[in-house]
Scaffold this motif. Structure first.
Motif, mmCIF file in Angstrom:
data_model
loop_
_atom_site.group_PDB
_atom_site.id
_atom_site.type_symbol
_atom_site.label_atom_id
_atom_site.label_comp_id
_atom_site.label_asym_id
_atom_site.label_seq_id
_atom_site.Cartn_x
_atom_site.Cartn_y
_atom_site.Cartn_z
ATOM 1 N N ILE A 168 -4.053 -14.796 14.906
ATOM 2 C CA ILE A 168 -4.804 -15.693 15.785
ATOM 3 C C ILE A 168 -4.516 -15.376 17.244
ATOM 4 C CG2 ILE A 168 -5.004 -18.098 16.530
ATOM 5 C CD1 ILE A 168 -4.662 -18.863 13.555
ATOM 6 N N VAL A 169 -3.256 -15.147 17.571
ATOM 7 C CA VAL A 169 -2.913 -14.800 18.952
ATOM 8 C C VAL A 169 -3.520 -13.454 19.331
ATOM 9 C CG1 VAL A 169 -0.995 -14.248 20.497
ATOM 10 C CG2 VAL A 169 -0.840 -16.211 18.973
ATOM 11 N N TYR B 44 -10.288 -9.354 22.910
ATOM 12 C CA TYR B 44 -11.746 -9.452 22.975
ATOM 13 C C TYR B 44 -12.404 -8.168 23.451
ATOM 14 C CZ TYR B 44 -10.651 -10.254 27.863
ATOM 15 O OH TYR B 44 -10.169 -10.129 29.128
ATOM 16 N N ASP B 45 -11.680 -7.271 24.105
ATOM 17 C CA ASP B 45 -12.301 -6.080 24.674
ATOM 18 C C ASP B 45 -11.987 -4.788 23.928
ATOM 19 O OD1 ASP B 45 -9.679 -6.181 25.353
ATOM 20 O OD2 ASP B 45 -9.934 -5.473 27.406
ATOM 21 N N THR B 46 -11.114 -4.816 22.943
ATOM 22 C CA THR B 46 -10.739 -3.613 22.200
ATOM 23 C C THR B 46 -11.116 -3.789 20.729
ATOM 24 O OG1 THR B 46 -8.863 -3.409 23.705
ATOM 25 C CG2 THR B 46 -8.858 -2.008 21.774
ATOM 26 N N PRO B 47 -12.124 -3.048 20.259
ATOM 27 C CA PRO B 47 -12.609 -3.263 18.883
ATOM 28 C C PRO B 47 -11.574 -2.993 17.806
ATOM 29 C CG PRO B 47 -14.158 -1.929 20.134
ATOM 30 C CD PRO B 47 -12.948 -2.095 20.980
ATOM 31 N N ILE B 48 -10.704 -2.017 17.993
ATOM 32 C CA ILE B 48 -9.733 -1.710 16.938
ATOM 33 C C ILE B 48 -8.676 -2.814 16.825
ATOM 34 C CG2 ILE B 48 -8.150 -0.310 18.296
ATOM 35 C CD1 ILE B 48 -8.238 1.609 15.779
ATOM 36 N N LEU B 49 -8.367 -3.480 17.932
ATOM 37 C CA LEU B 49 -7.436 -4.601 17.863
ATOM 38 C C LEU B 49 -8.104 -5.836 17.253
ATOM 39 C CD1 LEU B 49 -5.568 -4.168 21.240
ATOM 40 C CD2 LEU B 49 -4.789 -3.548 18.969
ATOM 41 N N VAL B 50 -9.403 -5.974 17.457
ATOM 42 C CA VAL B 50 -10.142 -7.037 16.775
ATOM 43 C C VAL B 50 -10.116 -6.783 15.268
ATOM 44 C CG1 VAL B 50 -12.418 -8.086 16.470
ATOM 45 C CG2 VAL B 50 -11.610 -7.543 18.755
ATOM 46 N N SER C 33 -6.758 -7.806 13.928
ATOM 47 C CA SER C 33 -6.592 -9.250 13.785
ATOM 48 C C SER C 33 -7.433 -9.794 12.622
ATOM 49 C CB SER C 33 -6.942 -9.967 15.089
ATOM 50 O OG SER C 33 -8.290 -9.772 15.414
ATOM 51 N N VAL C 34 -8.611 -9.202 12.390
ATOM 52 C CA VAL C 34 -9.421 -9.620 11.238
ATOM 53 C C VAL C 34 -8.711 -9.255 9.934
ATOM 54 C CG1 VAL C 34 -11.578 -9.155 10.010
ATOM 55 C CG2 VAL C 34 -11.613 -9.612 12.450
ATOM 56 N N CYS C 35 -8.121 -8.062 9.883
ATOM 57 C CA CYS C 35 -7.349 -7.679 8.688
ATOM 58 C C CYS C 35 -6.172 -8.624 8.482
ATOM 59 C CB CYS C 35 -6.854 -6.237 8.818
ATOM 60 S SG CYS C 35 -8.122 -5.003 8.585
ATOM 61 N N GLY C 36 -5.517 -9.017 9.569
ATOM 62 C CA GLY C 36 -4.412 -9.971 9.467
ATOM 63 C C GLY C 36 -4.869 -11.320 8.952
ATOM 64 N N LEU C 37 -6.015 -11.786 9.425
ATOM 65 C CA LEU C 37 -6.542 -13.061 8.937
ATOM 66 C C LEU C 37 -6.950 -12.966 7.471
ATOM 67 C CD1 LEU C 37 -8.592 -14.213 12.034
ATOM 68 C CD2 LEU C 37 -6.496 -15.229 11.146
ATOM 69 N N LEU C 38 -7.456 -11.813 7.060
ATOM 70 C CA LEU C 38 -7.791 -11.615 5.653
ATOM 71 C C LEU C 38 -6.535 -11.643 4.779
ATOM 72 C CD1 LEU C 38 -10.010 -11.038 3.584
ATOM 73 C CD2 LEU C 38 -9.682 -8.612 4.042
ATOM 74 N N VAL C 39 -5.470 -11.015 5.256
ATOM 75 C CA VAL C 39 -4.199 -11.040 4.514
ATOM 76 C C VAL C 39 -3.641 -12.460 4.450
ATOM 77 C CG1 VAL C 39 -1.789 -10.288 4.606
ATOM 78 C CG2 VAL C 39 -3.612 -8.646 4.902
ATOM 79 N N SER C 40 -3.777 -13.220 5.540
ATOM 80 C CA SER C 40 -3.277 -14.593 5.493
ATOM 81 C C SER C 40 -4.088 -15.440 4.512
ATOM 82 C CB SER C 40 -3.281 -15.221 6.886
ATOM 83 O OG SER C 40 -4.587 -15.353 7.374
#
Length: 143
Positions: free
Chosen positions: A96-97, A103-109, A112-119
């Motif tokens: 979430i953090v 918001y400006d780097t697609p690979i970091l987005v 974070s999406v992969c992290g939310l999927l794992v959670s």
């Protein structure tokens, strides 16, 4: 009776653990392969994904080699419940953090999406562990 117990990998919990491991490694690779500007945010996500992936891999390794069947003093279901609960808390916090900051780097987005999927997968695993724990209790102990 062989040395490997592959029945766990065929169960729902085993499939969830393997999926968590693969997605965690993808999230770690995404964070590790970029130059990020907020060390504390992405360093935390990188550390959490690496640490949790090592823990999940160790749990899978021990379970496949049948250590919980030999060590009767460790309840595998409760250990998995605690592992997934802590993983949910740390991975969702880091994701979430990271999602707010990236918001400006697609690979970091993507990380974070992969992290939310794992959670989310950890939450499903917590629910399955809770249901399995409730089923194994004697009828007199339930309320």
């Amino acid at each position: 009776m062989g040395i490997l117990f592959l029945d766990y990998l065929r169960s729902k919990q085993g499939v969830l653990k393997v999926a968590q491991l693969v997605i965690l490694l993808i999230a770690f690779a995404c964070v590790r392969s970029t130059w990020y500007n907020s060390f504390y945010t992405y360093g935390f996500l990188e550390g959490v994904t690496l640490g949790y992936s090592i823990t999940v891999a160790l749990f899978l390794f021990l379970t496949v080699f049948g250590i919980p069947k030999r060590a009767l003093f460790v309840n595998r279901t409760i250990a998995e419940f605690v592992l997934d609960t802590l993983g949910f808390i740390f991975i969702s916090t880091g994701s979430i953090v990271a999602a707010v900051k990236s918001y400006d780097t697609p690979i970091l987005v993507a990380a974070s999406v992969c992290g939310l999927l794992v959670s989310y997968l950890s939450l499903v695993s917590v629910i399955l562990s809770f249901v399995a724990t409730r089923r194994t209790q004697p009828a007199g102990l339930r309320r």
